[in-house]
Write an enzyme that holds these catalytic residues in place. Structure first.
Site, short mmCIF file in Angstrom:
data_model
loop_
_atom_site.label_atom_id
_atom_site.label_comp_id
_atom_site.label_asym_id
_atom_site.label_seq_id
_atom_site.Cartn_x
_atom_site.Cartn_y
_atom_site.Cartn_z
CE1 TYR A 81 -0.77 -0.63 -6.35
CE2 TYR A 81 1.49 -0.37 -7.12
CZ TYR A 81 0.34 -1.12 -7.04
OH TYR A 81 0.28 -2.36 -7.63
CB VAL A 90 -6.93 -7.01 -12.82
CG1 VAL A 90 -8.30 -7.16 -13.50
CG2 VAL A 90 -7.12 -6.84 -11.31
CG ASN A 139 3.50 -0.08 -13.54
OD1 ASN A 139 2.70 0.65 -14.15
ND2 ASN A 139 3.15 -1.25 -13.03
CD GLU A 182 6.13 -8.07 -12.61
OE1 GLU A 182 6.69 -9.18 -12.58
OE2 GLU A 182 5.59 -7.54 -11.61
N GLY A 191 -12.46 -1.40 -10.91
CA GLY A 191 -12.26 -1.42 -9.46
C GLY A 191 -11.80 -2.73 -8.86
CB ILE A 192 -11.18 -6.11 -10.30
CG1 ILE A 192 -12.61 -6.22 -10.85
CG2 ILE A 192 -10.69 -7.46 -9.78
CD1 ILE A 192 -12.78 -7.16 -12.04
N GLY A 193 -8.78 -4.34 -9.15
CA GLY A 193 -7.44 -4.23 -8.55
C GLY A 193 -7.49 -3.51 -7.21
#
Lengths: 174, 174
Positions: B139, B95, B132, B30, B103-105
Site C-alpha cells: 500500500y 484475491v 500484515n 484475518e 496484478g488483480i489486487g
C-alpha cells in the site's frame, strides 16, 4: 444557572455555521487548524439536501441568558461491516473547552449509541488520536475497545491520481 | 491460458453467494473465521435493494475452461470527512490465494481509486492489520500513507446496551 442545564437536539440546515465553527475548533485541538477545507455550503448540501444525507449531527446546547447556545456536537454516518452489517461511525465528537466536565460529551456519545441500537447496528465505532490518552481512558471506561491491531491507510487526491497514472498495464484485461 | 486473462465488473444481486464466500475466505485470512454473521439475504438487501446501497462491490474474474470464475473482490462505501467532504472507504479487498501475484489486487485497488476520483472524493482510505506487513509495504509503495496517529475504538451491541443502561443521569437535561 445550573451546570446541568443542557439539551441535545438534531441539527437543522440553519445550524451549519455553528457546526463549521466547531469542526474548526476540533481541528485546532487536533493540531491541524489549516486542514479544514469544507464550507458551510458543502455541509448544507451533504447533510441537509442530499437524500439520504451523507452525515447526521446532534447538537448540545446550554441555556444562557440570551437563549440556547450551541456548545458541542456529534457527527456520524453509517458504514458497513461485511461480518455484521450496518454500523454507526462517529466521525466527530466535540464540546467547547469551557463547557466540559458536566457530562455533555458523554451524553452525545450515548445519544449516538442509542441511534445505533435503534437502527439495528451491531457496531458503533470511531477513531481517536493515539496521543489523546484522556479520551482513550474515557472511551474504555464506558465500554469501548481499542482496536490496536488495525491501522488506517489513506490516499489523498494527489496520491490517487499518481497511482492511476503510474499504471503500465490496463486496468481490466480481457 | 494467459495469466493476464482477468476482468473487473460491478457485482450484481446474483453474485452474493460468491461475495459471501470470499468474505468468509478473507475472515479466515484475518484469523477470525467465526466472526462472519452476515447472510446472503443481508447482502442482497443492503447492497442491491436499499437505495442508495449501503456498499458497492467490484468483482475480479478469471477466464477458465468453463467460463469466467470469480476470484477476488473489492467492497467499498462512502464516508464523510468534516475537513474535506465525501470520501471512499474500502472495507474489503481480497484475491483467492491461488490467483495472487498477477496484478488483480492492484487492479481492484486502482479501480476503487478511479471511482473515488470520479465521485469527487478527496480521500480514499482503508484499514489494514498491523501484522500484515506485506500488505502495508504494498500500500505504501502505491502511494498510501499509514495513519499511525489514529486508533479505532469500537463498541459491540452488548457494550452499547450496557453503556446506555449504566447512565444515572437523563440523556437530555432541560
Amino acid at each position: 444557572m445550573s451546570k446541568s442545564q443542557y439539551r441535545l437536539r438534531s441539527a437543522e440546515r440553519s445550524d451549519v455555521e455553528n457546526i463549521l465553527f466547531m469542526i474548526k475548533q476540533l481541528a485546532e485541538y487536533e493540531k491541524e487548524p489549516h486542514s479544514v477545507e469544507i464550507t458551510e455550503r458543502d455541509l448544507e448540501r451533504d447533510g441537509f439536501e442530499t437524500q439520504p444525507p451523507l452525515f447526521h449531527v446532534v447538537l448540545a446546547e446550554v441555556l444562557e441568558q440570551n437563549g440556547w447556545k450551541c456548545v458541542g456536537f456529534a457527527l456520524w454516518f453509517y458504514v458497513y461491516s461485511t461480518w455484521q452489517g450496518k454500523a454507526l461511525h462517529l466521525e466527530d465528537l466535540f464540546v467547547l473547552p469551557q463547557y466540559r466536565n458536566r457530562g455533555i460529551g458523554k451524553a452525545l456519545l450515548r445519544r449516538c449509541a442509542q441511534v445505533a441500537l435503534s437502527e439495528k447496528c451491531k457496531r458503533y465505532q470511531w477513531n481517536v488520536l493515539t496521543w489523546n490518552t484522556p479520551s482513550i481512558d474515557f472511551y474504555e471506561a464506558v465500554g469501548a475497545k481499542a482496536m490496536k491491531e488495525w491501522m488506517l491507510m489513506r490516499m489523498d487526491k494527489y496520491s490517487m491520481e499518481r497511482f492511476i497514472e503510474s499504471s503500465t498495464d490496463s486496468v481490466s484485461k480481457q
